[in-house]
Motif scaffolding. Structure first.
Motif, PDB file in Angstrom:
ATOM      1  N   ILE B 407       0.827  -1.248   0.107  1.00 10.04           N
ATOM      2  CA  ILE B 407      -0.133   0.085  -0.089  1.00 10.04           C
ATOM      3  C   ILE B 407       0.988   1.103   0.024  1.00 10.04           C
ATOM      4  O   ILE B 407       0.576   2.265  -0.618  1.00 10.04           O
ATOM      5  CB  ILE B 407      -0.968  -0.034   1.009  1.00 10.04           C
ATOM      6  CG1 ILE B 407      -2.207   1.129   0.895  1.00 10.04           C
ATOM      7  CG2 ILE B 407      -0.580   0.303   2.729  1.00 10.04           C
ATOM      8  CD1 ILE B 407      -3.059   0.556  -0.132  1.00 10.04           C
ATOM      9  N   TRP B 408       1.804   1.206   0.737  1.00  8.68           N
ATOM     10  CA  TRP B 408       2.497   2.589   1.069  1.00  8.68           C
ATOM     11  C   TRP B 408       3.383   2.937  -0.555  1.00  8.68           C
ATOM     12  O   TRP B 408       3.325   4.130  -1.064  1.00  8.68           O
ATOM     13  CB  TRP B 408       3.466   2.797   2.048  1.00  8.68           C
ATOM     14  CG  TRP B 408       4.444   1.931   2.521  1.00  8.68           C
ATOM     15  CD1 TRP B 408       4.644   0.974   3.025  1.00  8.68           C
ATOM     16  CD2 TRP B 408       5.968   2.386   1.689  1.00  8.68           C
ATOM     17  NE1 TRP B 408       5.993   0.483   2.967  1.00  8.68           N
ATOM     18  CE2 TRP B 408       6.786   1.285   2.143  1.00  8.68           C
ATOM     19  CE3 TRP B 408       6.251   3.203   1.111  1.00  8.68           C
ATOM     20  CZ2 TRP B 408       7.885   1.207   1.876  1.00  8.68           C
ATOM     21  CZ3 TRP B 408       7.673   3.259   0.576  1.00  8.68           C
ATOM     22  CH2 TRP B 408       8.573   2.130   1.038  1.00  8.68           C
ATOM     23  N   LEU B 410       2.702   1.884  -3.293  1.00 11.69           N
ATOM     24  CA  LEU B 410       1.760   2.044  -4.493  1.00 11.69           C
ATOM     25  C   LEU B 410       1.104   3.361  -4.060  1.00 11.69           C
ATOM     26  O   LEU B 410       0.979   4.440  -5.343  1.00 11.69           O
ATOM     27  CB  LEU B 410       0.600   1.108  -4.043  1.00 11.69           C
ATOM     28  CG  LEU B 410      -0.467   0.802  -5.200  1.00 11.69           C
ATOM     29  CD1 LEU B 410       0.292   0.374  -6.425  1.00 11.69           C
ATOM     30  CD2 LEU B 410      -1.343  -0.551  -4.621  1.00 11.69           C
ATOM     31  N   MET B 411       0.975   4.009  -3.002  1.00 15.95           N
ATOM     32  CA  MET B 411       0.268   5.217  -2.887  1.00 15.95           C
ATOM     33  C   MET B 411       1.389   6.300  -3.155  1.00 15.95           C
ATOM     34  O   MET B 411       0.973   7.182  -3.842  1.00 15.95           O
ATOM     35  CB  MET B 411      -0.043   5.609  -1.362  1.00 15.95           C
ATOM     36  CG  MET B 411      -1.086   4.696  -0.784  1.00 15.95           C
ATOM     37  SD  MET B 411      -1.340   4.893   1.047  1.00 15.95           S
ATOM     38  CE  MET B 411      -1.816   6.439   1.270  1.00 15.95           C
ATOM     39  N   PHE B 412       2.559   6.050  -3.002  1.00 14.42           N
ATOM     40  CA  PHE B 412       3.569   7.176  -3.338  1.00 14.42           C
ATOM     41  C   PHE B 412       3.712   7.247  -4.660  1.00 14.42           C
ATOM     42  O   PHE B 412       3.637   8.208  -5.309  1.00 14.42           O
ATOM     43  CB  PHE B 412       4.965   6.813  -2.473  1.00 14.42           C
ATOM     44  CG  PHE B 412       5.977   7.825  -2.762  1.00 14.42           C
ATOM     45  CD1 PHE B 412       6.207   8.906  -2.268  1.00 14.42           C
ATOM     46  CD2 PHE B 412       6.927   7.401  -3.826  1.00 14.42           C
ATOM     47  CE1 PHE B 412       7.272   9.894  -2.652  1.00 14.42           C
ATOM     48  CE2 PHE B 412       8.030   7.982  -4.368  1.00 14.42           C
ATOM     49  CZ  PHE B 412       8.264   9.259  -3.669  1.00 14.42           C
ATOM     50  N   VAL B 413       4.009   5.877  -5.363  1.00 13.84           N
ATOM     51  CA  VAL B 413       4.200   6.129  -6.728  1.00 13.84           C
ATOM     52  C   VAL B 413       2.963   6.511  -7.787  1.00 13.84           C
ATOM     53  O   VAL B 413       3.083   7.294  -8.485  1.00 13.84           O
ATOM     54  CB  VAL B 413       4.872   4.726  -6.994  1.00 13.84           C
ATOM     55  CG1 VAL B 413       4.736   4.588  -8.787  1.00 13.84           C
ATOM     56  CG2 VAL B 413       6.129   4.498  -6.707  1.00 13.84           C
ATOM     57  N   SER B 414       1.899   6.017  -7.213  1.00 11.38           N
ATOM     58  CA  SER B 414       0.736   6.466  -7.931  1.00 11.38           C
ATOM     59  C   SER B 414       0.389   8.053  -8.009  1.00 11.38           C
ATOM     60  O   SER B 414       0.082   8.757  -9.032  1.00 11.38           O
ATOM     61  CB  SER B 414      -0.530   5.760  -7.477  1.00 11.38           C
ATOM     62  OG  SER B 414      -0.341   4.377  -7.422  1.00 11.38           O
ATOM     63  N   VAL B 415       0.576   8.604  -6.678  1.00 12.32           N
ATOM     64  CA  VAL B 415       0.319  10.277  -6.601  1.00 12.32           C
ATOM     65  C   VAL B 415       1.505  10.916  -7.354  1.00 12.32           C
ATOM     66  O   VAL B 415       1.195  11.708  -8.110  1.00 12.32           O
ATOM     67  CB  VAL B 415       0.215  10.278  -5.042  1.00 12.32           C
ATOM     68  CG1 VAL B 415       0.313  11.968  -4.705  1.00 12.32           C
ATOM     69  CG2 VAL B 415      -0.960   9.863  -4.675  1.00 12.32           C
TER      70      VAL B 415
END
Lengths: 152, 595
Positions: B407-408, B410-415
Motif C-alpha cells: 500500500i505505501w 503504491l500510494m507514493f508512486v501513484s500520486v
C-alpha cells in the motif's frame, strides 16, 4: 476628447502621388512604419482595404476618411495626405479626392474612434479649411491649420 | 395566530413529509441494491464473453492446437476479422459508435441528465467483446462503465424516475460495473468519484454508488472465483535504504504516461489524414498487429497473462522491453483507429512492464530492488498517470493483489506519477477531453452551481442582427428597435462578427456627421461568444471578464452562426432557480436527518 491635432504629427502628413485609392491608402498608412502607433502596418492596410470594399469612405466634397480598428494599433492616430491631381475614390458625389485622412485605432478604443471620426467630420464642414490644407504642401503649415481648430 | 397554534397546525404536514422521506430513503436503498445486482450481472456476462473469446482465440489457448501453419494464419486473420466486424458495426451505427468510452458516460451524467439509450448500452456491450476478444490490446473497464451506466439509466427510465435520480443511478451503475469486472468494490467507488463525478464529493450519487458497488462485487464473486492477477505473489520490499528508489519509479511512470498522451495525440492526428472509412483505417493496423503477434504473442488481448508472467519471472528484461514497446504502439494505434475498449487494463500491463524494466535497470547499477515489487507498484503508477485517477489506481491495484504490504509504495508512486503528468498537462485527461467538447470543468469547484447547467438551457433566441455592410441608418434603426439596446453583427456566411450596443455608439448617435461615413462594421465591438453545450459557469466567467450585457451563442467554433443569446439577466434568473431547487432538496434532507 483631445484637440484633433494631438492625434497626428508632421511625420504623418505627406503628399500622395498615386491616383488609385488602394495605393493611396497604402502609401499613407506606411507613414506609421517604424512608429509606436502600429506594430503591424500590413495588417492595418489589409483592414483598411477590407473596410473600403464594404463601402467607400469617400464622403464627397473631395474628401475621403479611410478608417480601421485593429488590435495592433496602440494609440489612436490619423495620417493626412494631400493629392494635387486627385484620387478616384468611388466617392458619393463621384468627384476625385484631394484630401485623405486615414484613421487607425486600437480594438479597445471604440469610443475614441467614433469621437475622432466625428470631430474630423465637424472640422471639415468648413470648406475653407479643406481648401487651406490642400493648397498648402507644407506639413508644418497643415499642423498649424489643425491646431487652429482647437475648439473641435 | 399564536406561534404554538401555528406549529400545531403544521404538524400533519410535517408528519406526511416524514412518511414521504422514509419511503424515499427505502426506495433509494432498494434501487441501489437492484442496480448493484443488475450492473454486477452485466459485468459478469461481459467478463464471461471476453473469457470465452480469449479461450477460443488467444495464441496460448485453442488455436495453438491447430498445427503450425494454421496457427500463424489464424494469428493474422483473427485480429483482422474482429477489426472488420467492429468497423462494420461503426459503419452501421456511426452515431452510437461515436458515444464511446468513459467520456460519453461523464457527458451523459453531466449534461444529459444521465439519459443513455438502451441501444447504446447494447452496442457497447458487444462491440468491445469483438475488439478485445479478437486481440486488440485494450481493456474491459471503459465498456463496463458504459454498460453499468446504461443499466442504471435504463432502470431509471423504466421506473420513470426524475432527471436527478437518473443521473445518480447512471453514475452509480458505472462504478458498480467496474467493481464487478475487477472484483474491486472500493476501486469501483473511487472510479465513480474520480472519473464519472469528476471528484465531486458533495454529489448525491455517493450513497447509491457505494451500495451498488458492494452488491455488484458480491454478485461478481458468486460467479467469478479467480482474480485476474495470480494470488500469493512473492516479493521483497527490500531494505529501507532502497526505498528512495521508488522516486525513480514514480518519475518514470509519470514520464511514460506523458509519452502515452503525446503518442495518442500523434496517433489521432495521423489517423485523421487517412481515408474516413473505418474499414480502411483498421485493416492496416490489424494486419500489422497480426504480423507482430507471430513473434510476440503476449501482445494479444487485455494482457493480464503478461502481468502474471512477469511476477512469475517468465520474461527476460529484453523480452519484457519488446512486449512493452509493441503493446504501447498497438494500444495507441487501436485507440486511434476507433477500436472498442478502455485504457485501464492496458495501463496496468504497461505499468507492470515499466516497473519491471525500471528495477532491472536499477539493478544493473547494483541498487538491488525486487523487479516483482516494482512491477506491481508500476501498475498503479501508470494507471494513475495515463487515466488521471490516483485514488482509483491505488485501490484497484491494492484490491486485485490483495496485499496490504504494497500500500505505501503504491500510494507514493501513484500520486507522484499523477503529479508529474498533471504538472505538464495542467488538467486531468478527462477534463482535457471534455474541454475539447467545449465543456470546461477546470473551475468546477468554484462554480459548482452552474457546473451542470448548459448554455442551451438558459439561452433565448438571438437578438436583432445586422450584416456588417449595413449602412449607418439601418444599423441605428435596428439598434433603436431592439428591446435590449444591443444587436449582433454578422459577416460572410452569417458568421458572428461582434456586438453593436447603444452604450458604445452613443457618440455616433449624438452627431449626424457620421451617417455618411460609418457602416455597421465600424460600430462593431468584438467580444466573446458561447457554445450551446458549454456550462453556464463559462458564461459567468466571460461576463466577469467583459463589460457586456449580452453574449451570442453560436452553433460551433467553425461556422460561428448565432443560434441564441444569453444575458446577465438570464444567468441571474437561472441562478435563482437553481438555488431554489437546491434549497428545497437541502430542506428535505436536513429535515429527515433531524428526525
Amino acid at each position: 476628447m483631445k484637440p484633433i491635432a494631438e492625434y497626428t504629427a508632421e511625420a504623418y502628413i505627406l503628399e500622395i502621388t498615386s491616383g488609385n485609392k488602394f495605393e493611396a491608402i497604402e502609401q499613407l498608412a506606411r507613414v506609421f512604419d517604424g512608429s509606436d502607433i502600429c506594430s503591424d502596418v500590413d495588417k492595418l492596410i489589409a483592414a483598411l482595404r477590407e473596410r473600403e470594399e464594404i463601402m467607400s469612405t469617400g464622403i464627397g466634397f473631395n474628401i475621403a476618411i479611410p478608417h480601421a480598428k485593429i488590435p495592433e494599433v496602440k494609440d489612436i492616430s490619423f495620417a493626412l495626405g494631400v493629392s494635387r491631381k486627385g484620387i478616384d475614390f468611388d466617392s458619393m458625389d463621384g468627384n476625385p479626392v484631394n484630401l485623405v485622412i486615414l484613421v487607425a485605432a486600437g480594438e479597445k478604443q471604440h469610443k475614441d474612434y467614433l469621437s475622432l471620426l466625428s470631430s474630423i467630420m465637424a472640422f471639415l464642414k468648413d470648406p475653407s479649411v479643406k481648401e487651406q490644407i490642400v493648397s498648402s504642401a507644407d506639413p508644418k503649415r497643415i499642423m498649424e491649420i489643425l491646431k487652429s481648430a482647437q475648439g473641435v | 395566530m399564536p406561534a404554538g397554534q401555528r406549529l400545531s397546525g403544521m404538524m400533519p404536514a410535517l408528519e406526511r413529509l416524514r412518511t414521504h422521506e422514509a419511503a424515499r430513503m427505502s426506495g433509494h436503498l432498494a434501487l441501489s441494491i437492484l442496480l448493484g445486482v443488475l450492473a454486477g450481472l452485466g459485468g459478469v456476462l461481459f467478463h464471461f464473453l471476453l473469457e470465452q473469446a480469449r479461450m477460443l482465440l488467444s495464441p496460448g489457448e485453442f488455436i495453438s492446437r491447430v498445427g503450425p501453419l494454421w496457427y500463424y494464419v489464424t494469428l493474422i486473420l483473427v485480429p483482422l476479422a474482429g477489426s472488420l466486424v467492429a468497423a462494420a458495426m461503426t459503419i452501421l451505427a456511426p452515431a452510437i459508435a461515436a458515444e464511446k468510452g468513459v467520456l460519453s458516460v461523464i457527458k451523459a451524467v453531466m449534461i444529459r441528465d444521465g439519459r443513455i439509450p438502451l441501444r447504446n448500452t447494447l452496442f457497447h456491450f458487444f462491440a468491445p467483446v469483438i475488439s478485445i476478444g479478437s486481440g486488440a490490446p485494450l481493456g474491459p473497464e471503459s465498456p463496463s462503465a458504459q454498460i453499468g451506466a446504461g443499466i442504471g439509466s435504463f432502470m431509471a427510465q423504466v421506473l420513470k424516475l426524475d432527471a436527478r435520480e437518473m443521473r445518480m443511478y447512471a453514475a452509480a451503475g458505472a462504478g458498480a460495473a467496474i467493481a464487478a469486472v475487477f472484483g474491486a468494490p472500493i476501486a469501483g467507488v473511487f472510479f465513480g468519484i474520480e472519473v464519472i463525478l469528476l471528484n465531486d464529493l458533495k454529489n448525491s450519487s455517493l450513497s447509491a454508488l457505494v451500495i451498488s458497488c458492494v452488491v455488484a462485487d458480491i454478485v461478481s464473486h458468486a460467479f467469478i472465483d479467480e482474480s485476474a492477477i495470480s494470488s500469493g505473489i512473492t516479493y521483497s520490499l527490500g531494505a529501507v535504504a532502497s526505498y528512495p528508489w521508488f522516486i525513480v519509479l514514480a518519475l518514470v511512470c509519470g514520464l511514460v504516461s506523458l509519452l502515452y498522451l503525446k503518442s495518442a495525440d500523434i496517433g489521432k492526428a495521423m489517423v485523421s489524414r487517412l481515408p474516413t472509412s473505418p474499414t480502411a483505417r483498421v485493416v492496416p493496423v490489424a494486419l500489422l498487429f497480426g504480423a507482430a503477434l507471430c513473434f510476440i504473442p503476449e501482445i494479444f488481448g487485455t494482457g493480464y497473462m503478461v502481468i502474471n508472467g512477469l511476477v512469475a519471472g517468465n520474461y527476460t528484461p529484453v523480452y519484457a522491453a519488446q512486449i512493452l514497446a509493441l503493446r504501447f504502439v498497438f494500444i495507441v494505434l487501436f485507440i486511434s483507429v476507433g477500436a472498442y475498449g478502455g485504457t485501464f487494463a492496458p495501463a496496468l500491463v504497461l505499468g507492470s512492464l515499466t516497473g519491471y524494466l525500471t528495477a532491472a535497470l536499477l539493478n544493473i547499477f547494483g541498487i538491488g530492488v525486487d523487479p516483482v515489487l516494482y512491477a506491481l507498484v508500476g501498475m498503479g503508477g501508470l494507471l494513475a498517470g495515463i487515466n488521471s485517477v490516483p485514488l482509483t489506481a491505488i485501490m484497484l491495484v491494492f484490491e486485485i493483489t490483495n496485499d496490504y504490504r504494497l500500500i505505501w509504495p503504491l500510494m507514493f508512486v501513484s500520486v507522484v506519477s499523477y503529479l508529474v503528468y498533471f504538472y505538464f498537462t495542467k488538467r486531468s485527461v478527462y477534463a482535457g477531453d471534455l474541454a475539447k467538447s467545449g465543456i470546461d470543468v477546470s473551475r468546477r469547484g468554484e462554480a459548482d452551481v452552474f457546473g451542470k447547467l448548459l448554455v442551451r438551457e438558459i439561452m433565448t433566441p438571438p437578438c436583432r442582427t445586422v450584416d456588417r455592410r449595413a449602412n449607418f441608418r439601418k444599423t441605428i434603426g435596428e439598434l433603436l428597435d431592439s428591446d435590449r439596446g444591443e444587436i449582433f453583427v454578422t459577416g460572410n456566411r452569417g458568421r458572428f462578427a461582434g456586438y453593436c450596443s447603444i452604450r458604445e455608439v452613443r457618440e455616433a448617435l449624438r452627431s449626424s456627421d457620421l451617417s455618411d461615413l460609418v457602416v455597421a462594421a465600424d460600430l462593431t465591438v468584438a467580444g466573446p461568444v458561447l457554445l450551446p453545450d458549454e456550462c453556464v459557469s463559462g458564461a459567468v466567467e466571460k461576463f466577469g471578464e467583459h463589460d457586456i450585457e449580452i453574449m451570442a451563442v453560436v452553433d460551433s467554433p467553425e461556422s460561428m452562426r448565432p443560434v441564441g443569446a444569453v444575458t446577465r439577466k438570464n444567468v441571474f434568473a437561472a441562478y435563482r432557480r437553481l438555488l431554489d431547487a437546491w434549497e428545497a432538496e437541502e430542506y428535505l434532507i436536513r429535515h429527515s436527518y433531524r428526525r
